[in-house]
Design an enzyme around this catalytic site. Structure first.
Site, mmCIF file in Angstrom:
data_model
loop_
_atom_site.group_PDB
_atom_site.id
_atom_site.type_symbol
_atom_site.label_atom_id
_atom_site.label_comp_id
_atom_site.label_asym_id
_atom_site.label_seq_id
_atom_site.Cartn_x
_atom_site.Cartn_y
_atom_site.Cartn_z
ATOM 1 N N HIS A 139 0.825 -1.203 0.000
ATOM 2 C CA HIS A 139 0.000 0.000 0.000
ATOM 3 C C HIS A 139 0.864 1.260 0.000
ATOM 4 O O HIS A 139 0.608 2.206 -0.730
ATOM 5 C CB HIS A 139 -0.903 -0.023 1.238
ATOM 6 C CG HIS A 139 -1.789 1.158 1.351
ATOM 7 N ND1 HIS A 139 -2.921 1.305 0.580
ATOM 8 C CD2 HIS A 139 -1.696 2.279 2.092
ATOM 9 C CE1 HIS A 139 -3.488 2.449 0.876
ATOM 10 N NE2 HIS A 139 -2.769 3.058 1.790
ATOM 11 N N ARG A 172 -7.420 -0.831 -9.884
ATOM 12 C CA ARG A 172 -7.170 -2.090 -9.156
ATOM 13 C C ARG A 172 -8.200 -2.197 -8.031
ATOM 14 O O ARG A 172 -7.931 -1.807 -6.901
ATOM 15 C CB ARG A 172 -5.762 -2.099 -8.578
ATOM 16 C CG ARG A 172 -4.641 -2.264 -9.607
ATOM 17 C CD ARG A 172 -3.280 -2.383 -8.914
ATOM 18 N NE ARG A 172 -2.273 -2.967 -9.766
ATOM 19 C CZ ARG A 172 -1.382 -2.256 -10.477
ATOM 20 N NH1 ARG A 172 -1.404 -0.947 -10.450
ATOM 21 N NH2 ARG A 172 -0.482 -2.872 -11.212
ATOM 22 N N ARG A 200 -10.930 -3.116 -13.122
ATOM 23 C CA ARG A 200 -10.534 -4.524 -13.139
ATOM 24 C C ARG A 200 -11.207 -5.196 -11.952
ATOM 25 O O ARG A 200 -11.117 -4.708 -10.823
ATOM 26 C CB ARG A 200 -9.019 -4.664 -12.993
ATOM 27 C CG ARG A 200 -8.684 -6.143 -12.788
ATOM 28 C CD ARG A 200 -7.232 -6.428 -12.715
ATOM 29 N NE ARG A 200 -6.626 -5.989 -11.475
ATOM 30 C CZ ARG A 200 -5.308 -5.986 -11.282
ATOM 31 N NH1 ARG A 200 -4.500 -6.339 -12.253
ATOM 32 N NH2 ARG A 200 -4.807 -5.594 -10.138
ATOM 33 N N GLU A 222 -2.196 -11.731 -19.198
ATOM 34 C CA GLU A 222 -1.067 -11.815 -18.265
ATOM 35 C C GLU A 222 -0.618 -13.245 -18.028
ATOM 36 O O GLU A 222 0.167 -13.513 -17.140
ATOM 37 C CB GLU A 222 -1.354 -11.070 -16.958
ATOM 38 C CG GLU A 222 -2.681 -11.355 -16.322
ATOM 39 C CD GLU A 222 -2.989 -10.471 -15.106
ATOM 40 O OE1 GLU A 222 -2.125 -9.694 -14.659
ATOM 41 O OE2 GLU A 222 -4.112 -10.577 -14.592
ATOM 42 N N ASN A 241 3.485 -7.247 -15.714
ATOM 43 C CA ASN A 241 4.105 -7.669 -14.445
ATOM 44 C C ASN A 241 3.939 -9.178 -14.277
ATOM 45 O O ASN A 241 4.896 -9.898 -14.018
ATOM 46 C CB ASN A 241 3.462 -6.966 -13.248
ATOM 47 C CG ASN A 241 3.409 -5.463 -13.406
ATOM 48 O OD1 ASN A 241 4.170 -4.909 -14.171
ATOM 49 N ND2 ASN A 241 2.514 -4.816 -12.703
ATOM 50 N N ARG A 271 7.742 -12.704 -9.207
ATOM 51 C CA ARG A 271 7.948 -11.246 -9.228
ATOM 52 C C ARG A 271 8.206 -10.667 -7.843
ATOM 53 O O ARG A 271 8.604 -9.513 -7.697
ATOM 54 C CB ARG A 271 6.757 -10.544 -9.904
ATOM 55 C CG ARG A 271 5.464 -10.582 -9.115
ATOM 56 C CD ARG A 271 4.281 -10.145 -9.965
ATOM 57 N NE ARG A 271 3.776 -8.843 -9.580
ATOM 58 C CZ ARG A 271 2.604 -8.349 -9.977
ATOM 59 N NH1 ARG A 271 1.820 -9.028 -10.800
ATOM 60 N NH2 ARG A 271 2.197 -7.167 -9.586
HETATM 61 C C1 PEP Z 1 0.169 -6.898 -14.201
HETATM 62 O O1 PEP Z 1 0.229 -8.064 -13.791
HETATM 63 O O2 PEP Z 1 0.958 -6.424 -15.034
HETATM 64 C C2 PEP Z 1 -0.872 -5.984 -13.678
HETATM 65 C C3 PEP Z 1 -1.085 -4.796 -14.215
HETATM 66 O O3 PEP Z 1 -1.594 -6.386 -12.602
HETATM 67 P P1 PEP Z 1 -1.035 -6.415 -11.096
HETATM 68 O O4 PEP Z 1 0.298 -5.730 -11.085
HETATM 69 O O5 PEP Z 1 -2.046 -5.722 -10.260
HETATM 70 O O6 PEP Z 1 -0.942 -7.885 -10.851
HETATM 71 MG MG MG Z 2 -1.410 -8.904 -12.686
#
Ligand code: PEP
Ligand code: MG
Length: 538
Positions: free
Chosen positions: A187, A292, A328, A426, A449, A460
């Site tokens: 956050h 988000r 989303r 993704e 991401n 990640r």
């Molecule tokens: C991503 O996975 O690139 C994305 C935008 O979603 P988040 O980072 O919220 O998983």
């Molecule tokens: Mg994502």
């Protein structure tokens, strides 16, 4: 002294270091002569605490919306709880003790009682009853509450900051966030990006740095404590250059996102909640490319109600005044855990029960969110997108559920608009079947991401692998090309909403691939606009 960590947002901050300590008071027991006067002291302090909480509630509604602010309403109600108030007043009356001691003891007793309960929700109240007791004790002691007592803006250091803590901070006085814990998606990290201030995580600072001068280098991920004169002069110069750059970027406000050879592209903002809309607008976002929505769930102590969600989505849609807002749907699990979902521990949470998988399994949660989104759609231009898609069957099932939700709303006479439907790309699976998926939806938004994580098989969240977590990998670039190609064949527009979208070293490449939209942190919009205006699309 130089401490190394990880930067979650660039920039330079120079200022006093202020270590944020959660206030836990040492309260001593003492005898009072006049119990009635002591009870009156408690009553006054309780009223003051309620006024403070009412103020915090108002502030939080503006900053994070009603769902996030609800906690302060719960705290006010707890201060009115008869059992709680009677326990304190009885103790003062029968034992002739000071109010501070009676409040602290009652707080401890109630907190242990809550902590022992079976119900998850009730167990969570243990921390709240401590919180309200500490607030009353601070008032009785005449102590300051919160971290920022002086006037001077500071670099705020903490273990980690919970949303309920950040919401209480006077943000105009924070130059930078530095935390021991936290992750890129915490956050605090998102807040820093939105506030456009540097932030570091994983910095193991000593408590005695409090009050000393410090420099946060958000480019190298370092904190310098008590810098020498040369270092300080050096950083003052870097900061001045940075400010000049920011000033120049401001001149791009109101300008088009157009390449040198005349191709236009949509440039939108990523947000985590209602409070971020102001930053998106201030930076001239053409819309919201990724809301988000899970932050509504993360900031709440229980499932956010349809009403609370509706209020948040409607506020965002109205504030964007007809510009596109892409919501989303819930993306929890993996790195974003919410206690009240009661999820089991998993061996591989990133590849586990998360996002759309939860929504298609626990459809009551999904339907509540979709109803809130469709109700809000009436007040602006809302699109909906779904995370972690791997199959056409999932999309078909989503469309069935949407049809049910719309039929229910129509039956109840509740107005809504038809929304554009899209999916996040993704997973490598979604890339490989993007030709089929494109027939089902209006748009794709590539989440680089997660796409990088799943394509390169690199967690990640794992700091050890940061160096090889490479979103520029040829595999990712080829995937992007394929997705754009397949999308366009079916009239499906294609955007990028992962962090890579803001990487200006690739802006021209994205334009040449034919990407239609980039959605980035609000603070990155003007920088990306500058890159677009210096690129050629052919
Ligand atoms: C991503 O996975 O690139 C994305 C935008 O979603 P988040 O980072 O919220 O998983
Ligand atoms: Mg994502």
């Amino acid at each position: 002294m130089l401490l190394e960590g990880k930067s979650v947002f660039g920039g330079i901050a120079i200022g006093r270091l202020s270590v944020y300590n959660k206030k836990e008071h040492q309260v001593k027991r003492s005898k009072v002569a006049d119990a009635a006067a002591e009870i009156a002291r408690f009553t006054t302090a309780r009223e003051t605490a309620k006024e403070q909480l009412a103020g915090l509630y108002e502030k939080a509604v503006k900053e994070v919306g009603e769902a996030g602010a609800m906690i302060f309403e719960v705290h006010q109600m707890m201060l009115d709880d008869l059992d709680y108030v009677e326990s304190v007043t009885n103790m003062i009356g029968t034992q002739q003790v000071n109010a501070e001691f009676a409040v602290a003891t009652t707080g401890d007793n109630f907190s242990s009682m809550f902590a022992a309960m079976d119900d998850d929700y009730m167990r969570e109240r243990a921390a709240d009853v401590k919180d309200i007791s500490n607030r009353v004790i601070s008032i009785l002691l005449g102590a300051e509450s919160g971290a920022l007592s002086g006037e001077e803006p500071v670099i705020l250091l903490a273990d980690d900051l919970a949303p309920s803590e950040t919401v209480q901070l006077d943000k105009s006085r924070v130059l930078s966030f530095v935390t021991r814990l936290g992750s890129t998606n915490s956050h605090t990290a998102i807040l820093a990006r939105t506030m456009n201030i540097p932030a570091l995580i994983g910095i193991d600072f000593a408590e005695d740095v409090d009050g000393k001068l410090g420099i946060v280098d958000g480019y190298t991920g370092t904190l310098i404590v008590e810098p020498d004169e040369t270092t300080l002069a050096d950083y003052r110069e870097k900061k001045a250059a940075e400010e000049e750059k920011k000033r120049l970027l401001q001149e791009l406000k109101g300008k088009e996102n157009i390449t040198l050879d005349g191709k236009k592209i949509n440039l939108y903002a990523n947000i985590g909640g209602v409070a971020d809309v102001a930053g998106a607008l201030a930076n001239d976002a053409g819309g919201i490319g990724l809301f988000r929505s899970e932050f509504l769930y993360l900031e709440s102590n229980d499932y956010p109600t349809e009403e609370a969600q509706f209020a948040a989505y409607k506020t965002v849609a109205e504030n964007m005044a007809g510009k596109k807002v892409i919501i989303r749907t819930l993306d929890i699990g993996a790195d974003k855990q919410v206690d009240y979902f009661g999820m089991e521990k998993e061996e591989n949470p990133a590849m586990g029960y998360r996002a759309i998988r939860i929504c298609l399994d626990r459809t009551e949660i999904f339907k509540t969110q979709l109803r809130a989104i469709y109700r809000a759609s009436y007040y602006g231009t809302i699109s909906i997108m779904f995370p972690m898609i791997i199959s056409v069957a999932e999309v078909k099932r989503i469309k069935e559920i949407i049809a049910e939700v719309k039929a229910e709303l129509s039956k109840q006479g509740i107005p809504y608009k038809d929304c554009e439907i899209g999916i996040m790309i993704e997973t490598p699976a979604a890339v490989m079947i993007s030709d089929l998926l494109a027939k089902e939806v209006d748009f794709f938004s590539v989440g680089t991401n997660d796409l990088t994580q799943y394509t390169l098989a690199i967690d990640r969240q794992n700091p050890k692998l940061d160096a090889i977590y490479d979103s520029h990998h040829e595999a990712i670039l080829r995937m992007l090309r394929l997705v754009v190609e397949n999308g366009h064949k079916e009239n499906c527009w294609v955007g990028i909403c992962g962090e890579l979208g803001a990487d200006t070293s690739l802006t021209e490449t994205f334009l040449q691939m034919g990407v239609d939209e980039l959605s980035v942190a609000p603070s990155m919009i003007l920088k990306v606009r500058e890159a677009i205006r210096n690129s050629r699309a052919e």
